[in-house]
Scaffold this motif. Structure first.
Motif, mmCIF file in Angstrom:
data_model
loop_
_atom_site.group_PDB
_atom_site.id
_atom_site.type_symbol
_atom_site.label_atom_id
_atom_site.label_comp_id
_atom_site.label_asym_id
_atom_site.label_seq_id
_atom_site.Cartn_x
_atom_site.Cartn_y
_atom_site.Cartn_z
ATOM 1 N N PHE A 153 0.835 -1.199 0.000
ATOM 2 C CA PHE A 153 0.000 0.000 0.000
ATOM 3 C C PHE A 153 0.872 1.253 0.000
ATOM 4 N N PHE A 154 1.854 1.299 0.900
ATOM 5 C CA PHE A 154 2.701 2.486 1.008
ATOM 6 C C PHE A 154 3.618 2.656 -0.200
ATOM 7 N N SER A 155 4.043 1.573 -0.808
ATOM 8 C CA SER A 155 4.904 1.723 -1.983
ATOM 9 C C SER A 155 4.122 2.315 -3.154
ATOM 10 N N GLN A 163 -3.526 4.990 8.946
ATOM 11 C CA GLN A 163 -4.983 4.808 9.085
ATOM 12 C C GLN A 163 -5.625 4.528 7.726
ATOM 13 N N ASP A 164 -5.137 5.204 6.677
ATOM 14 C CA ASP A 164 -5.639 4.940 5.325
ATOM 15 C C ASP A 164 -5.341 3.496 4.922
ATOM 16 N N ALA A 165 -4.118 3.074 5.181
ATOM 17 C CA ALA A 165 -3.710 1.712 4.822
ATOM 18 C C ALA A 165 -4.555 0.690 5.563
ATOM 19 N N ILE A 166 -4.776 0.924 6.845
ATOM 20 C CA ILE A 166 -5.570 -0.020 7.655
ATOM 21 C C ILE A 166 -7.017 -0.053 7.180
ATOM 22 N N ALA A 167 -7.568 1.096 6.836
ATOM 23 C CA ALA A 167 -8.951 1.138 6.331
ATOM 24 C C ALA A 167 -9.070 0.310 5.054
ATOM 25 N N ASP A 190 -12.892 6.337 -0.112
ATOM 26 C CA ASP A 190 -14.040 7.118 -0.598
ATOM 27 C C ASP A 190 -15.279 6.800 0.230
ATOM 28 N N LYS A 191 -15.462 5.535 0.553
ATOM 29 C CA LYS A 191 -16.623 5.123 1.347
ATOM 30 C C LYS A 191 -16.559 5.735 2.744
ATOM 31 N N LEU A 192 -15.352 5.826 3.314
ATOM 32 C CA LEU A 192 -15.198 6.443 4.629
ATOM 33 C C LEU A 192 -15.555 7.921 4.601
ATOM 34 N N LYS A 193 -15.140 8.628 3.531
ATOM 35 C CA LYS A 193 -15.430 10.050 3.409
ATOM 36 C C LYS A 193 -16.930 10.313 3.313
#
Length: 195
Positions: A153-155, A163-167, A190-193
């Motif tokens: 994810f981070f790469s 938190q974005d990666a975990i979501a 997007d769903k979280l937003k």
């Protein structure tokens, strides 16, 4: 979106392997259906898959752990058969290498694969392993899917937060199929937003 099924005896192995289950969930299943709980996540998953398809409980052969027979470790001493990472070994390597020493997976694998070589050879190998690790991305073993996902994810997403990666991981592990990172997983953000 199809919900992840509850892990119980009504699943078949194909469905079971199509979803992500925590090791704790696998162990709870084993206890409920009287399957052995020993071993790593991959071994336990194989045992559960066999049970789901056959309703047979596989027995587990316990390995006898070898007691280290070495009394003193010197640079010229030979690495013993069935190497075990003991406190005596740790103290020896810390004295020779320094306080930064740790039994990395790669170093443990080297020790187990190089029975009969000297501890001096082991120290040289340790330094080579550390040097190589700094130059490349380390391989994460198959059972550590979360770690692999987060790294990938981070790469692909510089500037995103943990938190974005975990979501995205939480979204991915509820989906049927593999658990490897894909850029389409960002839909979870997007769903979280949207709430």
């Amino acid at each position: 979106m199809k919900a992840r099924p509850v892990l119980d005896h009504t699943l078949d192995s194909h469905t079971f392997y199509s979803y992500y289950y925590l090791k704790e969930e696998l162990i709870a299943f084993c206890r409920k259906y009287h399957l052995p709980t020993s071993g790593g996540k991959i071994e336990i998953s194989e045992r559960i898959a066999h049970y789901l398809d056959t309703k047979e409980i596989l027995t587990v052969q316990m390995k006898k752990s070898a007691k280290p027979c070495i009394k003193e470790i010197t640079l010229d001493a030979l690495i013993e058969d069935n190497f075990v990472c003991s406190e005596m070994h740790r103290a020896f390597f810390k004295k020779q290498i320094g306080s930064s020493f740790s039994f990395t997976v790669a170093f443990q694998q080297w020790l187990k694969a190089n029975t009969g070589k000297t501890y001096d050879d082991a120290i040289s190998a340790y330094h080579e392993i550390v040097k190589a690790k700094k130059k490349r991305v380390t391989k994460i073993d198959k059972q550590f899917e979360y770690n692999t996902y987060i790294r990938d994810f981070f790469s692909d997403n510089k500037g995103k937060t943990l938190q974005d990666a975990i979501a995205c991981w939480k979204y991915k592990k509820c989906q049927q199929g593999h658990n490897r990172y894909e850029s389409s997983d960002l839909i979870a953000l997007d769903k979280l937003k949207r709430g």
